[in-house]
Design an enzyme around this catalytic site. Structure first.
Site, PDB file in Angstrom:
ATOM      1  N   HIS A   1       0.816  -1.209   0.000  1.00 36.87           N
ATOM      2  CA  HIS A   1       0.000   0.000   0.000  1.00 36.87           C
ATOM      3  C   HIS A   1       0.858   1.270   0.000  1.00 36.87           C
ATOM      4  O   HIS A   1       0.346   2.381   0.052  1.00 36.87           O
ATOM      5  CB  HIS A   1      -0.923  -0.028   1.224  1.00 36.87           C
TER       6      HIS A   1
ATOM      7  N   LYS B   1       3.338   4.486  -0.889  1.00 37.58           N
ATOM      8  CA  LYS B   1       3.402   5.519  -1.935  1.00 37.58           C
ATOM      9  C   LYS B   1       4.673   6.321  -1.740  1.00 37.58           C
ATOM     10  O   LYS B   1       4.864   6.950  -0.692  1.00 37.58           O
ATOM     11  CB  LYS B   1       2.204   6.474  -1.870  1.00 37.58           C
TER      12      LYS B   1
ATOM     13  N   ASP C   1      16.511  11.909  -8.093  1.00 36.25           N
ATOM     14  CA  ASP C   1      17.944  12.188  -7.944  1.00 36.25           C
ATOM     15  C   ASP C   1      18.397  12.185  -6.487  1.00 36.25           C
ATOM     16  O   ASP C   1      19.313  12.926  -6.109  1.00 36.25           O
ATOM     17  CB  ASP C   1      18.306  13.531  -8.600  1.00 36.25           C
TER      18      ASP C   1
ATOM     19  N   HIS D   1      -9.358  10.847   1.778  1.00 36.64           N
ATOM     20  CA  HIS D   1      -8.375   9.780   1.558  1.00 36.64           C
ATOM     21  C   HIS D   1      -7.085  10.031   2.325  1.00 36.64           C
ATOM     22  O   HIS D   1      -6.231   9.149   2.400  1.00 36.64           O
ATOM     23  CB  HIS D   1      -8.068   9.628   0.057  1.00 36.64           C
TER      24      HIS D   1
ATOM     25  N   LYS E   1      -4.286  10.448   5.235  1.00 36.68           N
ATOM     26  CA  LYS E   1      -3.978   9.727   6.473  1.00 36.68           C
ATOM     27  C   LYS E   1      -3.010  10.591   7.280  1.00 36.68           C
ATOM     28  O   LYS E   1      -1.813  10.663   6.985  1.00 36.68           O
ATOM     29  CB  LYS E   1      -3.319   8.369   6.172  1.00 36.68           C
TER      30      LYS E   1
ATOM     31  N   ASP F   1      -0.096  16.658  20.076  1.00 30.39           N
ATOM     32  CA  ASP F   1       0.349  17.763  20.937  1.00 30.39           C
ATOM     33  C   ASP F   1       0.742  19.005  20.145  1.00 30.39           C
ATOM     34  O   ASP F   1       1.633  19.769  20.572  1.00 30.39           O
ATOM     35  CB  ASP F   1       1.523  17.319  21.825  1.00 30.39           C
TER      36      ASP F   1
END
Length: 545
Positions: A203, A205, A210, A442, A444, A449
């Site tokens: 899952h 991404k 470079d 979508h 996450k 704090d």
């Protein structure tokens, strides 16, 4: 008539339903063992127990270190104050159009190496443009390594194989299904004899150019993640990074790239695709007309040789690739996230599109609430989710969460939330993008704090915790945390329901003052899931949602 993007979104939901149906057949929780035997018999008869090739050559390769003389490395150095070189730099990319333009600008300026790791690279306008730019970079001599999860790559073997036939390009598929042809559902059915392979996905991404800049976060490469999905866009967040953290992310990529669970795409297809076949595999990609970039954009900063970043310390967390085969005892991203929650002293703000807290998560949230730590959660409502089965898993916990004092906010549909709901907080703290359709959450994100920000690919559910591989990053910056908090609070306030308990009844409130509205019936889309979907959610159990 549904738009192409809406049809694609529905197709994706049906595809996930197919996995869950297979999970129901393959899980110990299913009581219909006879049904499982019948389906497996059909799968064997039709698929001939297809198997993956053995003795596959996987030449090892690693992140290049000879990049200090590249244009991107020089821009990264120019963007870093001399007294802050031990810190990494971070820049939020909440706007889809800007997030895609940043990737394209980095590809076009790369000189030596590009590494790409995604759960989905769709064969839509965005995916085709992205792959074509990568092929163009390879033609300039840039080494391009592309790692894609196999599940949603149905029908794209020839596309990826013909791309890999070009010089300087390698494409590898993570945890491929043994059956390579047919529809998504057919591949699932005919691969049931290797069910654990179906159910464990990559899952992650990650995009690195470079060895100097990296993009991480929640977005896959497809129209809906970059505000190109018409009426089915996602609210999401990426982070552009530079400095020491990029090498740590590069080490994560290398570990996945060289894992035994990864297969070069050429080993999965018959014949030897020609490099010229790549263009034939692509439908024409609509290239956006050239325009002058916003002076505050990543593209403009790269053109000017300097970018603005928030400098901070950060940690990178990544699941082992072996998690997908159940062959690892290493700590997981989910466990690191739990530890982060446990460290909270004053506040926790969470955003997760698929929020199904298990026993450990429920205990962690209850514990920090008992210490008078404020907890707020933003997730999808039944009206906005593209995964109704997951929503039913979450819904079981709403009353307990509210009893513990957790604030729950569920995203409203764009049409109901109104024009003000389309505002999004940019990296500089401004708002832009008015008039867009933002249909589903979508992103996450977690803010602890008002100082620590967690961003990555991990949902707060059992699938991310136990089945899929994930990456995450914790950034220690009050400035960045304030921007993320503003982003999340804007969506909570302007385009979400706040869920409350009145007695033992749930209520959904939206608006403020005289405009405040409260409803007792759960808001849902016009095409609300039928009763069998609810039943399936009960049968599967939260471990498979």
């Amino acid at each position: 008539m549904p738009t192409p993007s809406l049809r694609a979104s529905r197709a994706a939901a049906l595809s996930r339903l197919g996995i869950w149906a297979a999970a129901l057949v393959g899980s110990a929780a299913a009581s219909a063992a006879v049904c499982r035997v019948v389906l497996l018999t059909v799968a064997v008869a039709l698929g001939g127990c297809a198997v993956l090739p053995s003795h596959v050559a996987r030449p090892s390769s690693f992140a290049r270190r000879d990049v200090d003389d590249t244009p991107l490395a020089r821009i990264a150095a120019a963007s870093t104050p001399e007294d802050q070189r031990e810190l990494s730099g971070f820049r939020l990319l909440p706007e889809g159009a800007e997030a895609f333009a940043a990737r394209i600008a980095l590809i076009r300026r790369a000189e030596k190496t590009i590494d790409v790791q995604y759960y989905v690279i769709a064969s839509d306008r965005t995916g085709r443009e992205f792959l074509r730019e990568l092929r163009a970079a390879a033609a300039r001599g840039v080494r391009v390594r592309i790692l894609v999860d196999d599940l949603y790559a149905t029908g794209e073997d020839e596309l990826f194989a013909s791309l890999a036939a070009n010089d300087n390009v390698e494409v590898r598929m993570f945890n491929p299904l043994p059956v390579r042809s047919g529809s998504f559902g057919q591949r699932i059915l005919l691969s049931l004899h290797q069910f654990s392979r179906i159910n464990h996905r990559m899952h992650n991404k990650l995009f690195i150019a470079d060895g100097s800049f990296a993009v991480t976060g929640g977005r896959n490469i497809a129209d809906a993640y970059f505000d190109r999905g018409g009426d089915a866009n996602f609210i999401d967040m990426d982070v552009l990074s530079t400095g020491p953290v990029v090498a740590r992310l590069g080490a994560v990529f290398d570990r996945f790239w060289n894992a035994d669970i990864v297969y070069p795409v050429q080993s999965l297809v018959g014949g030897e695709p020609l490099p010229q076949a790549f263009e034939q595999q692509l439908r024409p990609a609509e290239i956006a007309a050239a325009s002058t970039p916003d002076p505050e954009s990543v593209e403009a900063g790269l053109a000017n040789g300097r970018l603005a970043f928030e400098r901070a310390e950060a940690e990178v967390f990544a699941d082992a690739p072996q998690k997908a085969s159940g062959d690892t005892d290493e700590a997981t991203v989910a466990e690191a996230h739990l530890d982060l929650l446990g460290s909270a002293q004053s506040s926790v703000r969470l955003a997760s599109p698929y929020f199904v807290p298990g026993p450990r998560e429920m205990q962690a949230l209850a514990t920090i609430r008992s210490h008078d730590v404020g907890v707020s959660v933003l997730t999808n409502s039944l009206a906005t989710t593209d995964e109704p089965l997951v929503h039913y898993g979450y819904a079981r916990h709403r009353a307990a969460l509210l009893d513990a004092g957790v604030e729950l906010h569920e995203l409203r549909p764009s049409a109901e939330a109104g024009a003000e709901a389309t505002r999004s907080i940019g990296s500089s703290g401004g708002s832009s993008g008015a008039g867009r359709s933002l249909g589903r959450l979508h992103t996450k994100l977690s803010v602890i704090d008002d100082e620590k920000t967690f961003v990555g690919s991990m949902n707060m559910d059992a699938r991310s915790a136990h089945l899929n591989t994930e990456t995450g990053m914790v950034i220690h910056s009050r400035t960045l945390a304030a921007l993320v908090t503003r982003f999340l609070r804007g969506h909570e306030k302007e385009r979400s329901y706040q869920v409350r308990l009145e007695g033992d009844q749930l209520r959904w409130s939206s608006g403020e003052g005289s405009d405040r509205q409260t409803r007792s019936a759960e808001p849902r889309a016009a095409s609300a899931p039928a009763l069998p979907v609810r039943v399936l959610a009960q049968l599967l159990g939260e471990g498979l949602l």
